[in-house]
Design an enzyme around this catalytic site. Structure first.
Site, mmCIF file in Angstrom:
data_model
loop_
_atom_site.group_PDB
_atom_site.id
_atom_site.type_symbol
_atom_site.label_atom_id
_atom_site.label_comp_id
_atom_site.label_asym_id
_atom_site.label_seq_id
_atom_site.Cartn_x
_atom_site.Cartn_y
_atom_site.Cartn_z
ATOM 1 C CG LEU A 17 -64.834 13.966 -5.439
ATOM 2 C CD1 LEU A 17 -63.584 13.809 -4.589
ATOM 3 C CD2 LEU A 17 -64.624 15.068 -6.476
ATOM 4 C CE LYS A 190 -53.777 27.385 -5.362
ATOM 5 N NZ LYS A 190 -52.350 27.757 -5.291
ATOM 6 N N GLY A 357 -92.640 4.655 -12.052
ATOM 7 C CA GLY A 357 -92.974 5.749 -11.157
ATOM 8 C C GLY A 357 -94.093 5.401 -10.199
ATOM 9 C CB CYS A 384 -92.515 -0.606 -13.636
ATOM 10 S SG CYS A 384 -93.112 -1.353 -12.101
ATOM 11 C CG LEU A 385 -96.672 4.434 -13.612
ATOM 12 C CD1 LEU A 385 -97.863 3.883 -12.844
ATOM 13 C CD2 LEU A 385 -96.274 5.784 -13.017
ATOM 14 N N GLY A 386 -94.983 2.398 -16.655
ATOM 15 C CA GLY A 386 -95.123 2.617 -18.104
ATOM 16 C C GLY A 386 -96.012 1.561 -18.755
ATOM 17 C CG HIS A 510 -87.959 -2.065 -12.894
ATOM 18 N ND1 HIS A 510 -88.036 -0.697 -12.981
ATOM 19 C CD2 HIS A 510 -88.966 -2.446 -12.074
ATOM 20 C CE1 HIS A 510 -89.039 -0.259 -12.231
ATOM 21 N NE2 HIS A 510 -89.622 -1.309 -11.673
ATOM 22 C CD GLU A 512 -85.334 -0.260 -15.407
ATOM 23 O OE1 GLU A 512 -85.887 -1.052 -16.182
ATOM 24 O OE2 GLU A 512 -85.939 0.310 -14.477
#
Ligand code: GLN
Length: 541
Positions: A17, A190, A357, A384-386, A510, A512
């Site tokens: 939720l 409801k 990955g 990383c793997l990239g 990373h 991100e």
């Protein structure tokens, strides 16, 4: 402020939720009122942390500064609040039992039978309060994973009940998030599932203080009255949380519902004017009024579940807003890409990102995508793997090492351009043993990344076992792929970039994990800018 205030966020009716978003939004509003807030997540599963879970099981594994592998909701907390979390912010049933069993073996309970009540609940309570001891926070929000009524959440719910008893209701409140389904056949919202879920909480001795009701349609006053009456909650504490266009709207929607004021009232804290949401609203304004758009290909292995790359997807949203640009992400399965199909699959995109990955599956597709980006001068971002893919591709097709590989994919390759880190070679256990968390990186002056970060020493978060093999570095640099960032202590390559390319950057770390709504990550901002430029060039041609 003296006594730390605790807010527990539970969920009912169903999972998914958005307790994480509600917790983060409430945290945002309280932070915007000058309170020092942190959020922690307690998960009822038995893994000690989510580090060993497949992303399809549990979404992305979010890594904190101190190297904890945590639930992806911690990413939301950091992105919304712009504060760091830590190992202490994510506790699982597995960790609780691990602690209790370790203590038992050490003889701490000598002579006693160790039981769920009181030993497990005591350990949960100790962890609930752990972040409150140093005077760092005024408010601690604790999100409980799963739904009320699940067998495995019971010890957590009991620990909340006891914590309220221990600290007093003026210091502890419960926000319960539920679903108000809309039944098309009768055209009605409801309330019954919510009533049942509140009854379930009451059976455990907990009266929720605030109900947050998720729904597709607006909840009118009659519904609010009904919920108030049957759930023992004053009507102004029945808060509507209607489906939002973007998760970043939720703090503003919760502000409209005055969720922050209701919380302050319950704690007996003063309500001084409005929360300062200026930066947030500026961000939302840019996010919702893009002047341009770009198409980015995200090439990865777990593309069917977007939660597997949650932080990357959110970083694109932040960087898009910074560029006043809508970022359309195409999720491309690397297993579908090969030398033949690559052009067809990627040519309509303005930038290509190769995702982090593990393992061999889809690896060759990523190599083909990196080659396409390099040869066609498409902005390329490897994470990383990239990064590892990008250097292996360069090794194979520019330096001529036909069998270049990572020893992760081919343990006996003659050209291990990516190899297991030295300290990893003796490690056999899988849980929490990668190179994790923040490490520093020194940038080479004059490189693209140096111009992007505008500083020499940076720090970013990691999660890997393999690294660039420095035996090959000279040959790479002589052909134009340079180590633009290295770890100053170990010499480990952190960033590789291509010289004769508009934007081709791979990072071992990373980025991100550090992007926040109001503080977008500079590498993502710059990548989107480069993709925009590429698009304009294509449009002119
Ligand atoms: N599998 C690679 C390694 O362990 C990359 C990890 C990642 O992308 N997070 O080094």
């Amino acid at each position: 402020m003296g006594q730390v205030k605790y807010i527990f966020v539970t969920g009912g009716v169903t999972s998914s939720l958005g307790k994480g978003i509600i917790s983060a939004s409430l945290g945002k509003l309280l932070t915007a009122r000058g309170l020092r807030v942190t959020i922690q997540k307690f998960d009822p599963y038995i893994n000690v942390d989510p580090g060993t879970l497949n992303p399809y099981e549990h979404g992305e594994c979010y890594v904190t500064e101190d190297g904890a592998e945590t639930d992806l909701d911690l990413g939301h907390y950091e992105r919304f609040l712009a504060v760091n979390t830590s190992q202490k912010n994510n506790v699982t049933t597995g960790r609780i039992y691990h602690n209790v069993i370790t203590k038992e073996r050490e003889g701490e309970y000598l002579g006693k039978t160790v039981q769920v009540i009181p030993h497990i609940t005591d350990e949960i309570k100790r962890n609930f309060l752990a972040l409150g001891h140093n005077g760092d926070y005024d408010v601690i929000i604790t999100e409980i994973g799963g739904s009320v009524g699940d067998i495995e959440s019971l010890p957590f719910i009991e620990a909340i009940r006891q914590t309220i008893w221990d600290l007093g209701h003026e210091n502890c409140i419960v926000v319960h998030l539920t679903l108000i389904p809309y039944l098309k056949a009768v055209g009605e919202l409801k309330t019954k599932p919510t009533q049942h879920s509140v009854k379930k909480l009451l059976e455990s001795g907990i009266q929720p203080d605030i109900l947050v009701c998720r729904s597709e349609r607006p909840i009118n006053n009659d519904i609010r009255k009904k919920l108030a009456l049957f759930c023992n909650v004053p009507i102004n504490r029945v808060v509507s949380s209607i489906d939002a266009k973007t998760i970043y709207d939720v703090p503003v929607l919760m502000r409209k519902e005055k969720l922050d004021e209701r919380v302050l009232e319950l704690f007996g804290l003063p309500i001084d004017g409005d929360p300062d949401l200026k930066h947030w609203e500026d961000f939302l304004e840019r996010l919702k009024n893009p002047k341009k758009e770009v198409d980015i290909a995200l090439v990865g292995k777990y593309v069917e579940l977007h939660d597997a790359y949650k932080s990357i997807a959110e970083s694109f949203i932040h960087a898009g807003a910074a560029n006043e640009c809508k970022v359309n992400v195409s999720w491309i399965s690397s297993e579908d890409v090969d030398e033949e199909s690559v052009e067809e699959m990627l040519k309509s995109h303005d930038g290509i990102l190769i995702a982090p990955g593990f393992g061999e599956r889809g690896f060759e597709g990523k190599i083909a995508a990196a080659r396409y980006a390099r040869e066609n001068k498409v902005p390329f971002f490897g994470i990383c793997l990239g990064l590892q893919v990008a250097v292996i591709e360069f090794g194979r097709h520019v330096l001529g090492y036909k069998d270049a590989n990572s020893t992760e994919m081919d343990p006996i390759t003659k050209n291990p351009i990516i190899d297991l880190m030295e300290e990893q070679k003796k490690i056999t256990k899988k849980g929490g043993t990668m190179r994790l968390g923040a490490y520093s990186c020194r940038l080479k002056e004059g490189t693209k990344v140096f111009n992007i970060y505008k500083e020499t020493d940076i720090s970013e978060r990691h999660r890997h076992r393999y690294e660039f093999n420095n035996d090959y570095l000279e040959r790479f640099e002589s052909k134009g792929m340079i180590a633009a960032g290295i770890n100053p202590d170990s010499g480990l390559v952190e960033i590789m970039e291509l010289k004769n390319h508009p934007w081709f950057i791979g990072t071992q770390f990373h980025p991100e994990l550090r992007s926040r709504a109001v503080e977008p990550h500079p590498l993502f901002v710059s990548f989107i800018k480069a993709a925009l430029k590429n698009r304009e060039k294509k449009e002119k041609a």
